[in-house]
Motif scaffolding. Structure first.
Motif, mmCIF file in Angstrom:
data_model
loop_
_atom_site.group_PDB
_atom_site.id
_atom_site.type_symbol
_atom_site.label_atom_id
_atom_site.label_comp_id
_atom_site.label_asym_id
_atom_site.label_seq_id
_atom_site.Cartn_x
_atom_site.Cartn_y
_atom_site.Cartn_z
ATOM 1 N N SER A 288 0.816 -1.107 0.175
ATOM 2 C CA SER A 288 -0.107 0.173 0.427
ATOM 3 C C SER A 288 0.996 0.692 0.026
ATOM 4 C CB SER A 288 -0.868 0.005 1.280
ATOM 5 O OG SER A 288 -0.323 -0.284 2.272
ATOM 6 N N VAL A 289 0.264 2.085 -0.813
ATOM 7 C CA VAL A 289 0.745 3.719 -0.078
ATOM 8 C C VAL A 289 -0.283 4.524 0.494
ATOM 9 C CG1 VAL A 289 1.959 5.811 -2.117
ATOM 10 C CG2 VAL A 289 2.352 3.097 -2.649
ATOM 11 N N ASP A 290 0.361 5.580 0.947
ATOM 12 C CA ASP A 290 -0.651 6.594 1.405
ATOM 13 C C ASP A 290 -0.319 8.335 0.849
ATOM 14 O OD1 ASP A 290 -1.541 8.864 2.807
ATOM 15 O OD2 ASP A 290 -0.524 8.074 4.893
ATOM 16 N N VAL A 291 -1.009 8.589 0.503
ATOM 17 C CA VAL A 291 -1.591 9.329 -0.897
ATOM 18 C C VAL A 291 -1.431 10.567 -0.561
ATOM 19 C CG1 VAL A 291 -1.006 7.883 -2.867
ATOM 20 C CG2 VAL A 291 -3.409 8.500 -2.057
ATOM 21 N N ARG A 292 -2.223 10.700 1.311
ATOM 22 C CA ARG A 292 -2.123 11.648 1.052
ATOM 23 C C ARG A 292 -2.027 13.130 1.799
ATOM 24 N NH1 ARG A 292 -4.185 9.753 7.644
ATOM 25 N NH2 ARG A 292 -2.351 8.434 7.132
ATOM 26 N N PRO A 293 -2.473 14.035 1.178
ATOM 27 C CA PRO A 293 -1.310 15.288 0.733
ATOM 28 C C PRO A 293 -0.527 15.740 1.796
ATOM 29 C CG PRO A 293 -3.567 16.195 1.088
ATOM 30 C CD PRO A 293 -3.953 14.598 1.478
ATOM 31 N N PHE A 294 0.359 16.968 1.914
ATOM 32 C CA PHE A 294 0.844 16.819 3.058
ATOM 33 C C PHE A 294 1.819 18.210 2.473
ATOM 34 C CE2 PHE A 294 3.970 14.495 1.382
ATOM 35 C CZ PHE A 294 5.148 14.711 1.484
ATOM 36 N N ASN A 295 2.365 19.398 3.259
ATOM 37 C CA ASN A 295 2.987 20.308 2.696
ATOM 38 C C ASN A 295 4.840 20.043 2.984
ATOM 39 O OD1 ASN A 295 0.391 22.109 4.651
ATOM 40 N ND2 ASN A 295 1.171 22.718 2.099
ATOM 41 N N ALA A 296 5.408 20.775 1.376
ATOM 42 C CA ALA A 296 6.601 20.395 1.010
ATOM 43 C C ALA A 296 6.831 22.026 2.138
ATOM 44 C CB ALA A 296 6.470 20.817 -0.070
ATOM 45 N N VAL A 297 8.599 21.727 1.363
ATOM 46 C CA VAL A 297 9.182 23.183 1.724
ATOM 47 C C VAL A 297 9.449 24.490 0.675
ATOM 48 C CG1 VAL A 297 11.320 24.106 2.933
ATOM 49 C CG2 VAL A 297 10.547 22.247 3.584
ATOM 50 N N ARG A 298 9.515 24.178 0.134
ATOM 51 C CA ARG A 298 9.602 24.975 -1.853
ATOM 52 C C ARG A 298 9.969 24.263 -3.075
ATOM 53 N NH1 ARG A 298 11.766 30.330 -2.551
ATOM 54 N NH2 ARG A 298 13.026 30.716 -4.395
ATOM 55 N N GLN A 299 8.893 24.212 -4.454
ATOM 56 C CA GLN A 299 9.105 23.867 -4.741
ATOM 57 C C GLN A 299 9.248 25.275 -6.198
ATOM 58 O OE1 GLN A 299 6.619 20.505 -6.624
ATOM 59 N NE2 GLN A 299 5.508 22.372 -7.541
ATOM 60 N N VAL A 300 10.189 24.909 -6.860
ATOM 61 C CA VAL A 300 9.859 25.855 -8.432
ATOM 62 C C VAL A 300 10.082 25.249 -9.156
ATOM 63 C CG1 VAL A 300 12.393 27.690 -9.331
ATOM 64 C CG2 VAL A 300 12.065 27.436 -6.831
ATOM 65 N N GLU A 301 9.393 25.793 -11.065
ATOM 66 C CA GLU A 301 9.289 25.753 -11.246
ATOM 67 C C GLU A 301 9.642 26.375 -13.054
ATOM 68 O OE1 GLU A 301 5.919 23.810 -12.691
ATOM 69 O OE2 GLU A 301 6.325 22.557 -11.240
ATOM 70 N N GLU A 302 10.016 26.620 -13.814
ATOM 71 C CA GLU A 302 10.607 27.389 -15.019
ATOM 72 C C GLU A 302 10.654 26.819 -15.861
ATOM 73 O OE1 GLU A 302 14.570 28.937 -14.468
ATOM 74 O OE2 GLU A 302 13.552 29.879 -12.904
ATOM 75 N N SER A 303 9.596 27.410 -17.149
ATOM 76 C CA SER A 303 9.472 26.872 -18.387
ATOM 77 C C SER A 303 9.353 28.186 -19.431
ATOM 78 C CB SER A 303 8.185 25.946 -18.225
ATOM 79 O OG SER A 303 7.305 27.012 -18.368
ATOM 80 N N VAL A 304 9.425 27.431 -20.673
ATOM 81 C CA VAL A 304 9.703 28.100 -22.006
ATOM 82 C C VAL A 304 9.265 27.627 -23.167
ATOM 83 C CG1 VAL A 304 10.616 29.447 -24.072
ATOM 84 C CG2 VAL A 304 11.460 29.183 -21.674
ATOM 85 N N THR A 305 7.714 28.692 -23.685
ATOM 86 C CA THR A 305 6.565 27.996 -24.321
ATOM 87 C C THR A 305 6.445 28.672 -25.626
ATOM 88 O OG1 THR A 305 4.808 29.104 -23.225
ATOM 89 C CG2 THR A 305 5.208 26.822 -22.695
ATOM 90 N N THR A 306 6.305 27.908 -26.481
ATOM 91 C CA THR A 306 6.143 28.767 -28.104
ATOM 92 C C THR A 306 5.090 27.493 -28.418
ATOM 93 O OG1 THR A 306 7.766 28.933 -29.998
ATOM 94 C CG2 THR A 306 7.927 26.827 -29.423
ATOM 95 N N ALA A 307 4.182 28.388 -29.726
ATOM 96 C CA ALA A 307 3.399 28.147 -31.165
ATOM 97 C C ALA A 307 3.180 28.543 -31.832
ATOM 98 C CB ALA A 307 2.044 28.264 -30.290
ATOM 99 N N LEU A 308 3.068 28.055 -33.000
ATOM 100 C CA LEU A 308 2.972 28.614 -34.170
ATOM 101 C C LEU A 308 2.045 27.989 -35.153
ATOM 102 C CD1 LEU A 308 4.246 30.886 -36.726
ATOM 103 C CD2 LEU A 308 5.215 29.588 -37.120
ATOM 104 N N ASN A 309 0.362 28.860 -35.086
ATOM 105 C CA ASN A 309 -0.410 28.206 -35.967
ATOM 106 C C ASN A 309 -1.126 28.444 -37.409
ATOM 107 O OD1 ASN A 309 -1.111 26.147 -33.435
ATOM 108 N ND2 ASN A 309 -0.668 28.128 -32.726
ATOM 109 N N LEU A 310 -1.132 28.604 -38.136
ATOM 110 C CA LEU A 310 -1.701 29.113 -39.292
ATOM 111 C C LEU A 310 -3.291 28.205 -39.956
ATOM 112 C CD1 LEU A 310 1.049 28.634 -41.887
ATOM 113 C CD2 LEU A 310 0.445 30.612 -40.687
ATOM 114 N N SER A 311 -3.713 29.238 -40.105
ATOM 115 C CA SER A 311 -5.714 28.760 -40.005
ATOM 116 C C SER A 311 -6.109 29.696 -41.394
ATOM 117 C CB SER A 311 -6.400 28.737 -39.480
ATOM 118 O OG SER A 311 -6.484 29.930 -38.476
ATOM 119 N N GLY A 312 -7.272 28.920 -42.433
ATOM 120 C CA GLY A 312 -6.965 29.724 -43.455
ATOM 121 C C GLY A 312 -8.145 29.227 -43.992
ATOM 122 N N GLY A 313 -8.784 29.229 -45.449
ATOM 123 C CA GLY A 313 -10.508 28.611 -46.139
ATOM 124 C C GLY A 313 -10.781 29.816 -46.404
ATOM 125 N N GLY A 314 -11.627 29.648 -47.095
ATOM 126 C CA GLY A 314 -13.433 30.442 -47.065
ATOM 127 C C GLY A 314 -14.241 30.988 -45.550
#
Length: 755
Positions: A539-565
């Motif tokens: 078994s695994v106890d998945v009850r939540p708890f408070n950790a000390v610190r979490q840091v996330e950094e990310s870069v996102t990009t997107a390019l979209n073309l659409s068209g038609g009548g």
């Protein structure tokens, strides 16, 4: 009859004769009654732009015929298609030029109820109190519309798993600003047993064939919505209900039944008072659940089963929200706007342990308030600095409190810059507090069976029990930095959209959960993982708890073309590519625990592996009769090393996945029945074939030790290819139905990997 569809255009009137009188259309001048001119009848249908949008220039306008090429069955699905076409970015949404309390009921209207859609800039979204980082979507509903549709869908897999059957019933009546609509869905899922996935193993031992990998499931959902004018404003009502039943078993000897249900009613009122847009929202709801575990011979009907767990939980909640916003001053650079909101919520939870005859009652009440100011700094007409374009500062402050547990105050400062009509840049820095939810605090402790996780000791997937429940959690505090640039331009008939963004989020006291063991986690949290005498994970106890610190950094990009009548018979297309690269993801679980680089050492191998890079691309072609979509996604692989023993590690291979769908309209709307009357027009029929995971992609894990050369590959059991060939039929008085393409989210590295 000649029909002219004009959007926010004046009516076309024949020139008056010299006498100054305007004759009826279709007749000549009054001075020549003996020789009338023969003219075709002209009918002008126009949708007046709401005053709140006067002066705004739409980036794109979608006609009714163009919307039909998206192959969507509901308004929610139309929005999903547009989000996919726009690079996955969310919209701020208004309906008929006004902000509504909730899209939950309106989103289930059939797509044919839309007369048109207009897309505006994020700057225009501020007129309705939305933030300036999302574009505005104005959904225009038809004034006179009635529809009734029935949709049926069947899904199966090429490699085991059970059949999924789903049926939907959708109806709506629109009469001016009056609305009545209903929606119901029923779904049955046969689930998945280990004998349908022979590769699942508990260490060196195969998983018992009667072990549930996915539960048998039945679910029901229904909603009823209504809207009507009230005074100078509009009243919207919504009633919703849901019911689910899950059944899991372990080798046919232990089975768990989970029942859950919810119901709610909400009302929202929108009006304009002294130039301020005012919204009031009230909602009341109830939810309940029951979890029972029976130990015995399920194959024999469980006549000798003993009750090992019987928990019931019921929660009643009520909330009231008030929101107001408008212009308070006119500055040289533009209008200064302020938006205020306040909310009060209360919940009462009763948890009953029927096996031990105990009852626990808990209360939960929150108060929140927010104030946002839009302060224009520079405009095109500003002396000296006007060449910069438009610059606006948007500070905000918010307050959140839980009765008896304290409060948090957050601030946000956002700066938007529009150097041209095509380019929009936004930067923000925020300090916010986040309070734990009622479920995170007050959920009763219970055991759930039939979960599969990766055990680093066995080097394989193993079935375990999960221990869930609430825990005393502290508020989170975060510091976030976001910078984004969006470029929108129309070149001929092609719409170009590109965006680039950077985000950094540092959270103090983050709420985390350990869902599977690792050498690192088990070393510092041995009480969260229980093993038997042979060392097998139990078994695994998945009850939540408070950790000390979490840091996330990310870069996102997107390019979209659409068209038609613009018409319904022409070809519409879209091509898009999106990417994300994780620059940093670190976590400190405790004050005396080293910082973990969760990019290279994720807390969960089977569910938390994302890799540093994720790319996805889509290609869609649509006409009124035919349509197709192909999506490709790739998530980078990783090697997770053991912090306790760096010579050991787990390799997770890159995951490339291809999905596609084809659809064909067998009968166009209104083709059958004839007559032209309100009851003589019938809907169309459409066949749709969807194939998921065409490349048989599944997360593959290889446990290896450099010193011993141990090499044990493990493939997460899951289906490779799915097909879905639903037939759908709609009967509509004024409009016909369209099916729902089954387009998965390509950004997810392993969607439904256990099926």
């Amino acid at each position: 009859m000649l029909a002219i569809d004009a959007l926010a255009q004046p009516s076309i009137v024949q020139a008056a004769p010299a006498t100054g009188q305007t004759p009826p259309i279709g007749q000549g001048p009054a001075t020549a009654p003996d020789a009338p001119a023969v003219l075709p009848e002209v009918v002008v249908t126009g949708s007046r732009r709401p005053k709140s949008l006067e002066g705004a220039q739409a980036l794109d306008e979608l006609s009714e015929g163009r919307i039909s090429t998206y192959g969507a069955g509901s308004i929610n699905e139309v929005i999903e298609r547009l989000q996919q076409q726009q690079g996955g970015r969310e919209f701020s949404i208004i309906v008929n030029g006004r902000r509504i309390g909730s899209l939950a009921d309106l989103g289930e209207l059939p797509a044919e109820a839309l007369k048109g859609i207009e897309i505006y800039t994020p700057a225009d979204a501020k007129r309705f109190g939305f933030s300036a980082d999302k574009r505005l979507l104005n959904l225009t509903l038809k004034r006179d519309f009635r529809s009734l549709s029935l949709e049926d869908e069947v899904r199966a897999a090429t490699e085991g798993a059970g059949t999924v059957v789903q049926g939907e019933l959708r109806g709506v009546v629109l009469n001016g600003d009056r609305r009545l609509n209903g929606f119901a869905r029923a779904q049955a899922d046969e689930g998945l047993l280990a004998r349908q996935r022979p590769g699942a193993a508990n260490g060196d031992q195969p998983v018992p064939p009667g072990q549930s990998l996915l539960p048998r499931r039945q679910s029901y959902y229904a909603t009823l919505g209504a809207g009507r004018p009230l005074g100078a404003g509009n009243l919207d009502l919504g009633l919703r209900g849901a019911r689910t039943q899950n059944l899991r078993q372990t080798n046919g000897t232990t089975q768990q039944e989970s029942l859950g249900g919810s119901s709610s009613i909400n009302a929202s009122y929108n009006n304009t008072v002294a130039g301020f847009q005012v919204t009031a929202i009230a909602d009341v709801g109830r939810s309940d659940s029951r979890s029972r575990i029976l130990a015995g011979d399920a194959a024999a009907g469980c006549t000798q089963c003993r009750l090992a767990q019987d928990l019931r939980t019921a929660t009643i909640n009520a909330g009231l929200t008030a929101r107001a916003g408008g212009t308070v001053a006119t500055l040289p650079a533009g209008e200064m706007r302020i938006d205020l909101s306040a909310q009060r919520n209360r919940a009462r939870t009763t948890a009953t342990d029927r096996l031990n005859d105990t009852v626990l009652r808990t209360g939960y009440a929150t108060t929140s308030a927010q104030a946002n100011v839009s302060l224009p700094i520079v405009a095109g007409s500003t002396p000296v600095l006007g060449f910069l374009g438009t610059v606006e500062l948007m500070p905000s402050i918010d307050y959140n409190a839980i009765d008896g547990r304290g409060h948090v105050i957050g601030t946000n400062v956002s700066l938007s810059w529009r150097p041209s009509s095509a380019l929009f840049v936004n930067a923000s820095i925020s300090r916010r507090g986040s309070l734990p939810s009622n479920e995170q605090i007050n959920a009763p402790v219970q055991t759930l069976i039939g979960f599969t996780v990766y055990d680093y000791r066995a080097g394989a997937l193993v079935p375990i029990e999960q221990i869930t429940g609430g825990a005393p959690l502290a508020p989170q505090a975060s510091l976030g930095i976001n910078v984004s640039a969006n470029y929108d331009r129309t070149i001929g008939k092609v719409q170009l959209n590109g965006n680039l963004g950077f985000s950094r989020d540092a959270v103090e006291r983050p709420t985390v959960s350990l869902t599977e063991p690792s050498a690192f986690a088990e070393r510092y949290f041995p009480d969260r993982f229980r093993r038997d005498a042979a060392g097998r994970l139990v078994s695994v106890d998945v009850r939540p708890f408070n950790a000390v610190r979490q840091v996330e950094e990310s870069v996102t990009t997107a390019l979209n073309l659409s068209g038609g009548g613009r018409g319904e018979s022409t070809l519409n297309w879209n091509i898009g590519i999106q990417g994300q690269r994780q620059l940093r993801r670190s976590l400190r679980l405790g004050p005396d625990i080293p910082v973990i680089d969760t990019l290279t050492n994720p807390l969960s191998i089977s569910t938390g592996v994302q890799g540093r890079q994720r790319w996805s691309g889509q290609l869609g072609l649509r006409t009124r009769r035919f349509g197709g979509n192909v999506s490709v996604s790739r998530s980078g692989g990783i090697r997770s090393t053991s912090v306790a023993d760096p010579t050991n590690g787990v390799d997770v291979a890159p995951l490339v996945r291809v999905d596609g769908n084809l659809l064909m309209t067998l009968q166009s709307p209104g083709a059958a029945g004839g007559g032209g009357g309100r009851g003589g027009r019938w809907g169309g029929y459409r066949l749709e074939l969807s194939i998921r995971n065409l490349t048989n992609a599944r997360p593959r894990i290889r446990a290896s030790a450099r010193s011993t050369g141990r090499d044990r590959p493990s493939s997460i059991p899951g289906c490779s290819i799915r097909w879905a060939a639903p037939w759908r039929c709609r009967c509509a008085y004024r409009s016909a139905g369209e099916p729902t393409p089954d387009v998965p989210d390509p950004a997810l590295p392993a969607v439904d990997h256990l099926r």
